[in-house]
Design an enzyme around this catalytic site. Sequence first.
Site, short mmCIF file in Angstrom:
data_model
loop_
_atom_site.label_atom_id
_atom_site.label_comp_id
_atom_site.label_asym_id
_atom_site.label_seq_id
_atom_site.Cartn_x
_atom_site.Cartn_y
_atom_site.Cartn_z
N CYS A 155 -9.70 -59.55 63.72
CA CYS A 155 -8.53 -58.71 63.46
C CYS A 155 -8.79 -57.21 63.62
O CYS A 155 -7.84 -56.45 63.82
CB CYS A 155 -8.00 -59.00 62.05
SG CYS A 155 -7.36 -60.68 61.83
N TYR A 156 -10.03 -56.76 63.53
CA TYR A 156 -10.29 -55.32 63.62
C TYR A 156 -10.68 -54.88 65.03
O TYR A 156 -10.93 -53.70 65.28
CB TYR A 156 -11.37 -54.88 62.64
CG TYR A 156 -12.76 -55.43 62.89
CD1 TYR A 156 -13.58 -54.91 63.87
CD2 TYR A 156 -13.27 -56.47 62.12
CE1 TYR A 156 -14.86 -55.40 64.10
CE2 TYR A 156 -14.55 -56.97 62.31
CZ TYR A 156 -15.34 -56.44 63.31
OH TYR A 156 -16.60 -56.93 63.52
#
Length: 345
Positions: A138-139
Site C-alpha cells: 500500500c505504500y
Amino acid sequence: MSTIAGIGISLPPSVDQDDLWSGFFARHYDSRRRALAQRIFQNSGVRSRQTAVSPLVEDVSEWSTGRRMDRYRVEAMPMGKEAIDRALADAGVRADEIGLFAVCSCTGYATPGLDILLARDLGMAPTVQRLFIGHMGCYAALPAMGAVADFVATHNRPALLLCIELTSLHLQPAAARVDIQQIVSHALFADAAAAVVLTPGDDSDAYAFRQLSALTDVTAVDHMTWDITDTGFRMGLSPQVPAVLAKHVQGFASTLGATPADGWAVHPGGPKILDVIEERLELPPDALEASRSVLAAYGNCSSPTVLMVLDALRRRDQRPDRVVLMAFGPGLTLYGAVLGPNLAG
C-alpha cells in the site's frame, strides 16, 4: 525541482458493498462466520468498490495462481493505458517525452511486464528508462514517486509513475476455520490504477515534491503479509496494525515537519487506521475527509489509493498550499512525503 504536472485515474466497474455481501459473500462464509463477516463488511467504511473481476459475475476463489496471472494481464493493460492517457493529457506531456516510466504493482506479475508492454503501446521512446516496483504493497506509490522525482530533478526530463492493483483477482477460498484477517481483506480491498506525471518545475500552480521519509518497525514484520499461494496471493493483516501506527506516527510526522494545518492525503487502510492517525496527530475533524471519502467510494485499492486521495485534494476549489502524504504497509513500514508550493514557478 520536480512538480506534479498531471494525475490520471482509471477504475473498473463499481459494485455496491451491500450487493457484494448479499450477492456473494453471505454464501462464501458458513453459518459460524456469517454474522461476524457481515459486521466486518458493514463497519469497513466502504460503501462501494471497483472490481475488474467481480465475484457477482465469476467466482475466482478456486482459480490457480497461473490462471489469475493470465487474467491480470488482460485486465491491467487497458486500465493502465487509460490512467496514463489521462495523466499525460492533464500534464500536457506526450508519451515520447517521458524519460523514466515506473510501475508499481503487487497483485500481478508477467515478463515482459506492464512497463514494457505499455511503453510500447503508448509510443514511448525506445530509450525510455523503466523501473518496476513490486511487493511494497500500500505504500509503494511514495518511494516510487521519490525515485521518479529524483530522476526529473537530475535529468531535467518528464517522468511517469503508474500504480495499478487488481486485488479482486486474489479472492481466497472459503476456509474451514474462522479467519478474521481474510474477512477484513475481502471487505476492504478493491481495484484501481493511478498515474502521475512529474516534470521539471516551472509551473507556479503545481505542487513540488519536497521531502520523502520512511520508518520501519521490524518488530512488527509479521503484521502485514502478502503470500503467494497456489490459489492466488493471500493477505495477512494483523489487528495490531493500528496500535503499531499509534506508537510511531507522532514522531514520524515530526520528521516531515507536518502540522494540523497541512492538507492530509493519508492512505485509508481502514477506518481504525484513519481514526488513530487523526487522534494521535490531533488533526481537525475534517482533515482526513478526503481519505474517508475515497475509502467509502472506492475501497482500499492498495498502492494507487494515496494518489487518489491526493487527486481529490488537488481538485478542490480551495486546495491546501502544502500536502502531507502518508501510507503504510509491510515491514511494518510508514512512508511519508511532502508536497509544497513550487518556488521555481
